[in-house]
Structure formats: structure tokens, C-alpha cells
Design a protein around this motif. Structure first.
Motif, short mmCIF file in Angstrom:
data_model
loop_
_atom_site.label_atom_id
_atom_site.label_comp_id
_atom_site.label_asym_id
_atom_site.label_seq_id
_atom_site.Cartn_x
_atom_site.Cartn_y
_atom_site.Cartn_z
N ASP A 113 0.80 -1.23 0.00
CA ASP A 113 0.00 0.00 0.00
C ASP A 113 0.84 1.28 0.00
N HIS A 114 1.81 1.33 -0.87
CA HIS A 114 2.74 2.45 -0.92
C HIS A 114 3.07 2.70 -2.39
N ARG A 117 -7.20 0.29 -1.06
CA ARG A 117 -6.52 0.60 0.21
C ARG A 117 -5.66 1.84 0.08
N VAL A 118 -5.28 2.19 -1.14
CA VAL A 118 -4.48 3.39 -1.37
C VAL A 118 -5.37 4.62 -1.45
N ASP A 166 -9.30 6.08 -0.65
CA ASP A 166 -10.55 5.77 0.04
C ASP A 166 -11.74 6.17 -0.83
N ASN A 188 -5.85 9.79 -0.67
CA ASN A 188 -4.88 8.69 -0.71
C ASN A 188 -4.18 8.52 0.63
N ASN A 189 -3.55 7.39 0.80
CA ASN A 189 -2.94 7.04 2.07
C ASN A 189 -1.55 7.63 2.28
N GLU A 190 -1.03 8.40 1.35
CA GLU A 190 0.31 8.95 1.49
C GLU A 190 0.34 10.18 2.41
N GLN A 191 -0.79 10.81 2.64
CA GLN A 191 -0.93 11.94 3.55
C GLN A 191 -0.03 13.12 3.18
#
Length: 168
Positions: A90-91, A127-128, A130, A135-138
Motif C-alpha cells: 500500500d505504498h 486501500r491506497v 478511500d 490517498n494514504n500517502e498523507q
């Protein structure tokens, strides 16, 4: 630069022999660094980048009508095997790794590698990003990078001809 020098630009300015230098460098690395390689986060970027370069080298040899050395295809499969067991979850680096792995599966017509990479991409995108598209990188910069990277992943899946069954 050796690949570019042998395949790009005005034909009269190309140096077809430059590809031999690129092949020699790649073959030397493969010979001096036998598979399997160390695992963990450090080698992840290097293996993905090296996979991209080896795919580029293979494509250039094909474009020039030169034979593809068997060690090159063997090494590409080894790179895909290594990536399969070491994808960053997830990156954005993991997405890059999966695109490289997909490239190996496509170029070598290996459904096992291609479908594994495409399936992993399909599983990870939710998952990356929503439901709102965050995104999950914030990070604002990485949000843009993820958007472009996942667009590249979509184009790679389409170009490879992956069917929806492989994406589940």
C-alpha cells in the motif's frame, strides 16, 4: 544512455554498437549478483528500477532485430519472483514494483507473473484511495504522484491486455 544512443534520435546519429555496452553492463551485474538477492525495504527500489532497465534493454534489442540473450529473460523472471515476495504494501513504491512485475509478465508472455501483478494492483487500489478519493500517502505532493502512478498502472494493465478475471 547507451540504449538511448543506439535506438533514439536521428538515424544517422545513432550508434548501433552502443547497445553492446548496455548488454555488457547488464550481463556483468547479473553475473556478479546471483539470485536470490537480499530482502527488505532497501533493495525494493533498486530491484524495481533494475527491472525497468532490463525491460528497456530487452525492448531495444528487439527493436534493433538483435537476439535476446537467454540470461536476460532468466534475470527478468528472477526479478519478478523477487518483487512478488517483497512488494511494499500500500505504498507508491509498491505500485511501481507491481507495474515493473506486470511488465515482465507482459513482455515474456508469462500469465502467472502478469496475473499476479494485475491482481495485486486491483486489490491495493481501494486501500491506497478511500471512497472520497483521498490517498494514504498523507501528502499533497504524493496525492498528485499517486494519481499519475495509478493512471500509469491502468494504462499498463490495458496495454498488457489483462482481462477482468485476472484482476479479482
Amino acid at each position: 544512455s547507451l540504449i538511448k544512443k543506439s535506438t533514439q534520435g536521428i538515424t544517422k546519429d545513432r550508434d548501433p554498437a552502443a547497445i553492446d555496452g548496455a548488454v555488457a553492463i547488464a550481463q556483468d551485474w547479473v553475473r556478479d549478483n546471483p539470485f536470490p538477492w537480499p530482502t527488505g525495504p532497501g533493495p525494493g527500489n533498486a530491484t524495481m528500477t533494475r527491472t525497468d532497465h532490463l525491460l528497456c534493454l530487452r525492448g531495444a534489442l528487439e527493436k534493433m532485430g538483435k537476439p535476446i540473450p537467454s540470461w536476460l529473460d532468466t534475470s527478468l523472471v528472477q526479478h519478478a519472483q523477487w518483487l512478488k515476495g517483497n512488494i511494499w504494501p500500500d505504498h507508491n513504491v509498491g505500485t511501481d514494483q507491481l507495474i515493473a512485475m506486470l511488465g515482465v509478465g507482459c513482455v515474456l508472455d508469462r500469465a502467472d507473473i502478469r496475473n499476479t501483478a494485475a491482481g495485486q494492483l486491483a486489490q491495493r487500489i481501494s486501500r491506497v484511495f478511500d471512497a472520497q478519493g483521498a490517498n494514504n500517502e498523507q501528502s499533497v505532493g504524493y496525492a498528485r504522484w499517486n494519481y499519475e502512478l495509478w493512471g500509469a498502472a491502468e494504462r499498463a494493465v490495458d496495454a498488457c491486455g489483462v482481462r477482468s478475471a485476472a484482476l479479482t
